[in-house]
Design an enzyme around this catalytic site. Structure first.
Site, mmCIF file in Angstrom:
data_model
loop_
_atom_site.group_PDB
_atom_site.id
_atom_site.type_symbol
_atom_site.label_atom_id
_atom_site.label_comp_id
_atom_site.label_asym_id
_atom_site.label_seq_id
_atom_site.Cartn_x
_atom_site.Cartn_y
_atom_site.Cartn_z
ATOM 1 N N ARG A 175 -7.670 -0.106 1.053
ATOM 2 C CA ARG A 175 -8.203 -1.359 0.492
ATOM 3 C C ARG A 175 -8.715 -1.159 -0.928
ATOM 4 N NH1 ARG A 175 -12.403 -1.492 5.372
ATOM 5 N NH2 ARG A 175 -10.607 -0.354 6.201
ATOM 6 N N ASP A 183 1.547 6.454 5.806
ATOM 7 C CA ASP A 183 0.537 5.562 5.240
ATOM 8 C C ASP A 183 1.035 4.818 4.008
ATOM 9 O OD1 ASP A 183 -1.905 4.464 5.782
ATOM 10 O OD2 ASP A 183 -3.052 5.877 4.576
ATOM 11 N N LYS A 198 -9.936 13.454 7.970
ATOM 12 C CA LYS A 198 -9.474 13.076 9.300
ATOM 13 C C LYS A 198 -9.386 14.313 10.194
ATOM 14 C CE LYS A 198 -6.342 9.356 7.729
ATOM 15 N NZ LYS A 198 -6.820 8.221 8.516
ATOM 16 N N GLU A 219 -9.429 4.124 2.088
ATOM 17 C CA GLU A 219 -8.943 4.164 0.702
ATOM 18 C C GLU A 219 -7.893 3.105 0.397
ATOM 19 O OE1 GLU A 219 -5.592 5.296 2.724
ATOM 20 O OE2 GLU A 219 -7.626 6.000 3.110
ATOM 21 N N LYS A 241 0.847 -1.198 0.000
ATOM 22 C CA LYS A 241 0.000 0.000 0.000
ATOM 23 C C LYS A 241 0.878 1.242 0.000
ATOM 24 C CE LYS A 241 -3.090 2.664 3.008
ATOM 25 N NZ LYS A 241 -3.744 2.714 4.345
ATOM 26 N N ASP A 283 -12.096 7.500 3.746
ATOM 27 C CA ASP A 283 -10.892 7.277 4.554
ATOM 28 C C ASP A 283 -10.518 5.797 4.624
ATOM 29 O OD1 ASP A 283 -8.734 8.037 6.070
ATOM 30 O OD2 ASP A 283 -9.824 8.057 7.969
ATOM 31 N N ASP A 340 -2.492 10.727 3.559
ATOM 32 C CA ASP A 340 -3.918 10.417 3.644
ATOM 33 C C ASP A 340 -4.643 11.480 4.454
ATOM 34 O OD1 ASP A 340 -6.396 9.248 3.603
ATOM 35 O OD2 ASP A 340 -5.919 7.724 5.114
#
Length: 458
Positions: free
Chosen positions: A311, A248, A237, A309, A225, A307, A230
């Site tokens: 996956r 992230d 967030k 995102e 990933k 949020d 993010d």
């Protein structure tokens, strides 16, 4: 490098590495003066402690160092930045540390992220005689340090393009073939989910790919990933939740670290590395809660929350990986806060199709002090990610079992017959320990490497 391979170590200060039992056995044999000095200091060879012992001239004569055991990966990590600058070597009077552990632990004890802030001092140097295991320890330390550097670099200087360049450098070093699909070409090449998440950023999303190894070897695919920052997207967030979101892309960094070791050690595999790299930003064209996105696999995702995102981008990469029918797919991702709530920062969550594999990996991780913990792909929870207007939704019906829901979401994009491991990791040290300063971290790559070496033994 702060571990130097030398044929002669005569002018280096000796370090006696000892666990508690070895120290208790050795102490009565020491000169009375040394015994008294160590007793005065309260030295007992507890792990990560040390004592400086002067000679008759008042200068440093030797160092006594407490270690957990001879193979501990952080056995000497407390020393390089604490001992006076200079050259040191391991004394044969102490515990015989494994060469890999000695080199690895010393180098990791020297690590600091100094791109923006200069070190206050140079680390002490360890002089050792060369050995294959010592060289392996240095290779591990180099890969781990590179992972940390990638995660620690702020998003301003580690966006999707910069992450791509880092991957290209790794590939070039080892003769791997590199390519990427960038921006709107993701739509043309059928990676619509990656495009949807990354399209709002001024920095183009991309799928990074490296291929290495011989066609005659079994195929292994690593997927990481690569969300370089993010915001949470339109489901933004709060400030506290966004503060460390440069990390992230920790899954991508760890995948690159593992890939580096696989190539450097020349494992007999045909390696494919896939990194969907995006910034989850906010703009007029950002993907929205309630949108339905078509994926490479043909499934339609209802977006329950922007949020979640990671996956969404991983599903396109996993579907692409499965098209090549590799013997094994491993994905690594800083995927859910739920995994951190369940297991904390130091224990990544492992999901596996085969329970025996998961148990073997857990046992190996504890043995190598590079742990993970098995969590179930609990199929009854699949109803919690069912969508009324699409094939699947990217959020569960509640906060319960969040890490499992995310793993089950990914499971839907990996064919049932495909062997697959999913690691939901933190990629970050939230407290400082010897050899593990606060900041970016490589997690499970030593364990996975050992597992892959055994599984794909030549």
């Amino acid at each position: 490098m702060n571990v130097q391979f030398k044929s002669s170590v005569a002018r280096a200060t000796p370090i006696l590495a000892l666990d508690r039992a070895a120290y208790q056995a050795l102490a009565p044999q020491l000169p009375k003066r040394t015994q008294q000095w160590l007793n005065t200091l309260g030295f007992s060879a507890a792990p990560d402690t040390f004592a400086l012992v002067p000679g008759e001239d008042g200068k440093l004569a030797q160092v006594f160092a407490g270690v957990a055991h001879a193979a501990h990966p952080y056995a000497l990590s407390a020393l390089p930045m604490a001992l006076p600058e200079g050259n040191y070597t391991l004394s044969p009077e102490g515990l015989k540390l494994q060469d890999e552990a000695a080199a690895l632990s010393w180098e990791l004890g020297c690590y600091a992220f100094d791109l923006y802030k200069a070190r206050k001092r140079a680390p002490a140097q360890l002089l050792v005689k060369t050995s294959p295991d010592g060289q392996r320890g240095l290779a591990l330390a180099t890969a781990i340090s590179a992972v940390r550097d990638l995660v620690n670099t702020p998003a301003e200087h580690m966006g999707p393009e910069e992450l791509s360049r880092a991957a290209a450098v790794v590939g070039k070093q080892h003769g791997a073939k590199f390519k990427e699909v960038v921006g709107d070409d993701l739509q043309k090449k059928n990676f619509p989910a990656i495009h949807a998440v990354g399209r709002a950023s001024t920095r183009a999303p991309r799928l990074i790919e490296m291929n290495w190894g011989s066609d005659k070897h079994p195929r292994l695919t690593l997927v990481g990933k690569g969300v370089c920052f993010d915001t949470g997207g339109l489901d933004i967030k709060p400030a506290d939740g966004m503060r460390q979101m440069k990390k992230d892309m920790g899954g991508a960094a760890n995948v690159l670290g593992l890939a580096t070791l696989i190539m450097a050690l020349k494992l007999p595999v045909r390696l494919q590395v896939l990194i969907p790299a995006v910034e989850n930003a906010i703009a007029g064209n950002a993907y929205r809660p309630g949108d339905v996105i078509k994926t490479r696999a043909g499934l339609h995702i209802e977006i329950g929350n922007t949020d979640a995102e990671g996956r969404v981008i991983l599903c396109d990469a996993l579907a692409y990986a499965a098209e090549f029918k590799p013997e094994l797919i491993i994905d690594m991702a800083t995927l859910t806060g739920a995994a951190r709530i369940a297991l904390g920062a130091q224990l990544p969550a492992l999901f596996a199709r085969h329970t025996d594999t998961a148990r073997d990996l857990m046992d190996l991780g504890f043995k190598l002090d590079d742990p993970m913990w098995h969590m179930p792909l609990w199929s009854p929870y699949k109803e919690g990610i069912a969508s009324s207007i699409g094939d699947i939704v990217n959020t569960g019906r509640s906060a319960l079992a969040g890490a499992i829901n995310a793993a089950l979401f990914l499971d839907a994009f990996v064919p049932e017959q495909q062997d697959w491991l999913h690691l939901d990791l933190f990629a970050w040290n939230d407290v400082s320990r010897p050899g593990r300063p606060v900041g970016g971290e490589a997690q499970t790559i030593r364990t996975l490497l050992a597992y892959l070496e055994e599984r794909f033994a030549a």
